[in-house]
Every structure is written in structure tokens, then in C-alpha cells.
Design a protein around this motif. Structure first.
Motif, PDB file in Angstrom:
ATOM      1  N   ALA A  90       0.833  -1.204   0.000  1.00 11.09           N
ATOM      2  CA  ALA A  90       0.000   0.000   0.000  1.00 11.09           C
ATOM      3  C   ALA A  90       0.871   1.258   0.000  1.00 11.09           C
ATOM      4  O   ALA A  90       0.605   2.211  -0.740  1.00 11.09           O
ATOM      5  N   TYR A  91       1.927   1.251   0.815  1.00  5.40           N
ATOM      6  CA  TYR A  91       2.864   2.377   0.816  1.00  5.40           C
ATOM      7  C   TYR A  91       3.456   2.565  -0.577  1.00  5.40           C
ATOM      8  O   TYR A  91       3.533   3.689  -1.106  1.00  5.40           O
ATOM      9  N   GLY A  92       3.923   1.466  -1.162  1.00  4.38           N
ATOM     10  CA  GLY A  92       4.568   1.543  -2.464  1.00  4.38           C
ATOM     11  C   GLY A  92       3.631   1.996  -3.560  1.00  4.38           C
ATOM     12  O   GLY A  92       4.012   2.789  -4.436  1.00  4.38           O
ATOM     13  N   MET A  93       2.393   1.506  -3.543  1.00  3.13           N
ATOM     14  CA  MET A  93       1.417   1.903  -4.564  1.00  3.13           C
ATOM     15  C   MET A  93       1.086   3.389  -4.453  1.00  3.13           C
ATOM     16  O   MET A  93       0.901   4.077  -5.467  1.00  3.13           O
ATOM     17  N   CYS A  94       0.998   3.878  -3.235  1.00  2.00           N
ATOM     18  CA  CYS A  94       0.746   5.316  -3.046  1.00  2.00           C
ATOM     19  C   CYS A  94       1.891   6.141  -3.610  1.00  2.00           C
ATOM     20  O   CYS A  94       1.671   7.172  -4.256  1.00  2.00           O
ATOM     21  N   ALA A  95       3.121   5.665  -3.368  1.00  2.00           N
ATOM     22  CA  ALA A  95       4.273   6.380  -3.909  1.00  2.00           C
ATOM     23  C   ALA A  95       4.274   6.330  -5.433  1.00  2.00           C
ATOM     24  O   ALA A  95       4.556   7.332  -6.104  1.00  2.00           O
ATOM     25  N   ALA A  96       3.931   5.154  -5.983  1.00  2.00           N
ATOM     26  CA  ALA A  96       3.914   5.012  -7.442  1.00  2.00           C
ATOM     27  C   ALA A  96       2.856   5.901  -8.082  1.00  2.00           C
ATOM     28  O   ALA A  96       3.022   6.353  -9.220  1.00  2.00           O
ATOM     29  N   SER A  97       1.779   6.163  -7.359  1.00  2.00           N
ATOM     30  CA  SER A  97       0.684   6.952  -7.925  1.00  2.00           C
ATOM     31  C   SER A  97       1.060   8.421  -8.138  1.00  2.00           C
ATOM     32  O   SER A  97       0.381   9.121  -8.883  1.00  2.00           O
ATOM     33  N   VAL A  98       2.118   8.882  -7.484  1.00  2.00           N
ATOM     34  CA  VAL A  98       2.509  10.280  -7.647  1.00  2.00           C
ATOM     35  C   VAL A  98       3.709  10.440  -8.576  1.00  2.00           C
ATOM     36  O   VAL A  98       4.256  11.540  -8.700  1.00  2.00           O
ATOM     37  N   ARG A  99       4.128   9.368  -9.227  1.00  2.00           N
ATOM     38  CA  ARG A  99       5.285   9.444 -10.131  1.00  2.00           C
ATOM     39  C   ARG A  99       5.086  10.491 -11.220  1.00  2.00           C
ATOM     40  O   ARG A  99       5.996  11.249 -11.548  1.00  2.00           O
ATOM     41  N   ASP A 100       3.883  10.509 -11.798  1.00  3.76           N
ATOM     42  CA  ASP A 100       3.639  11.430 -12.906  1.00  3.76           C
ATOM     43  C   ASP A 100       3.769  12.889 -12.480  1.00  3.76           C
ATOM     44  O   ASP A 100       4.129  13.755 -13.287  1.00  3.76           O
ATOM     45  N   HIS A 101       3.480  13.156 -11.209  1.00  2.05           N
ATOM     46  CA  HIS A 101       3.528  14.537 -10.724  1.00  2.05           C
ATOM     47  C   HIS A 101       4.957  15.042 -10.558  1.00  2.05           C
ATOM     48  O   HIS A 101       5.180  16.260 -10.544  1.00  2.05           O
ATOM     49  N   VAL A 102       5.908  14.096 -10.416  1.00  4.56           N
ATOM     50  CA  VAL A 102       7.301  14.518 -10.252  1.00  4.56           C
ATOM     51  C   VAL A 102       8.135  14.226 -11.491  1.00  4.56           C
ATOM     52  O   VAL A 102       9.335  14.490 -11.514  1.00  4.56           O
ATOM     53  N   LEU A 103       7.492  13.679 -12.512  1.00  2.00           N
ATOM     54  CA  LEU A 103       8.215  13.274 -13.714  1.00  2.00           C
ATOM     55  C   LEU A 103       8.973  14.431 -14.352  1.00  2.00           C
ATOM     56  O   LEU A 103      10.116  14.290 -14.780  1.00  2.00           O
ATOM     57  N   ALA A 104       8.344  15.599 -14.421  1.00  2.00           N
ATOM     58  CA  ALA A 104       8.956  16.746 -15.087  1.00  2.00           C
ATOM     59  C   ALA A 104       9.594  17.716 -14.098  1.00  2.00           C
ATOM     60  O   ALA A 104       9.817  18.882 -14.430  1.00  2.00           O
ATOM     61  N   ARG A 105       9.877  17.225 -12.903  1.00  2.00           N
ATOM     62  CA  ARG A 105      10.442  18.109 -11.877  1.00  2.00           C
ATOM     63  C   ARG A 105      11.754  17.514 -11.346  1.00  2.00           C
ATOM     64  O   ARG A 105      11.770  16.884 -10.281  1.00  2.00           O
TER      65      ARG A 105
END
Length: 201
Positions: free
Chosen positions: A161-176
């Protein structure tokens, strides 16, 4: 199975530690699949501690300061290495956009080592499980194995669950890129702090 066991186990598993930090890093860096694999690897890392408890090796760690220190400082050394590698290697925490994910074997090996080199986990099994296992009664070994299976199942579920939550925000940091640089430093400091805490425990 008592509710006290379930609640205490859930509290222990959900408390951020090396396994949680590693799973978060895997999910953020390499996506959902890697986060699940990392959670599974950390769960598999529990097995040697369970085996040590069942076979009596944990008693040796508890009664022999030298043996305990050897395992403890090996764990400290590995955590310091992870802190150094995360801070130094830009690929250690980088969002991947290609078609080739991080090798599963590498994720599993690192995840198992995170928990394998943690003598505190063995001490947890020695101090915690016996409170819920009938001593010197038939079926005590089976009871310990059942409770350990529950502990491992909760470990996998919470870590995933921790890992999936982290994976869900990948797109938000992709260009940062600056965000990823900051996160690398946060994870490095986290591993360093956990290593220091283990060293002085």
C-alpha cells in the motif's frame, strides 16, 4: 487469534522503517510493479528471522553480545551504503519512462537484505510472539507459524500500500528534476538516520 496481536502487529508493521522506506523508494522510482516486488522482497526478508527464532538461533543473538553486534553492524553498514548510493547515484532514485523496468532480481535482492540485516526483527519475534503462543504445550510451533504468517501477510499488504501510493505520484514529479533531487536527499538522510538509530540501539 487475539485482537491485541493484530493491532500490535499492524502498529509495528505500519511504523516507517527500513522496509517502508525501501518500498516507497521503489514505488516512486520504478512504478507499481516494482513497489509490489519490493514489498514482497521485504516480506521474504522476514523468513530468516522466523527460522532463527524457531531453531533457537535468536537465543544466541540475545545471549551473545558479539554475535548480535556482528549482525547489527552489518545492518548499519548496509544502511549507510544505501544512503551513500542513493545520494551519489542519480539512477538510484529516478523516475523511469522506458519500457525496461528495473530487474526483478535486483529489487528482490535489495529488499531481502534490508530486512535480513536487521537483528531488531529477530528480537521482535523473540519478545513478541511468545506472548501469544502457549508455552510447553502441543501445537505451540504451529501456533507460532500461524502468527508469523499473519505478520508476514500484514507486512506485505501494508508495504505494498505504501509503495502503490508512492507510485501513484510518479507522474507529478516526472517533469520536476529538482523534486527528484530533493527526494534523493530525503531518502539518503532517512537511511542514514535509520542506520544511526540501529547503531546506538
Amino acid at each position: 487469534m487475539s485482537s491485541a496481536f493484530l493491532l500490535t502487529t499492524l502498529a509495528v508493521v505500519a511504523t516507517p522503517g527500513t522496509g517502508v522506506l525501501y518500498t516507497l523508494s521503489a514505488g516512486l522510482s520504478h512504478g507499481r510493479r516494482a513497489s509490489v516486488v519490493a514489498a514482497l522482497a521485504c516480506t521474504l526478508g522476514v523468513l530468516p528471522h522466523l527460522l532463527a527464532t524457531v531453531t533457537g538461533l535468536a537465543a544466541l543473538l540475545r545471549t551473545s553480545p558479539v554475535a548480535y553486534d556482528v549482525v547489527k553492524y552489518a545492518g548499519v553498514g548496509y544502511l549507510l551504503y544505501m544512503a551513500w548510493a542513493t545520494l551519489r547515484d542519480k539512477d538510484a532514485l529516478a523516475v523511469e519512462t522506458g519500457d525496461e523496468p528495473r530487474p526483478t532480481s535486483q529489487v528482490i535482492a535489495s529488499g531481502i537484505l534490508v530486512n535480513l540485516l536487521n537483528p531488531k526483527l529477530t528480537m521482535f519475534f523473540v519478545a513478541f510472539l511468545p506472548q501469544f503462543v502457549p508455552a510447553d504445550e502441543p501445537g505451540s510451533l504451529q501456533a507460532m507459524l500461524r502468527l508469523s504468517a499473519v505478520f508476514m501477510a500484514l507486512t506485505f499488504a501494508v508495504f505494498a500500500a505504501y509503495g502503490m501510493c508512492a507510485a501513484s505520484v510518479r507522474d507529478h514529479v516526472l517533469a520536476r528534476p529538482k523534486v527528484m533531487t530533493g527526494l534523493r536527499r530525503v531518502f539518503a538522510v532517512g537511511f542514514l538516520g535509520l542506520g544511526a538509530r540501529l547503531a546506538v540501539a
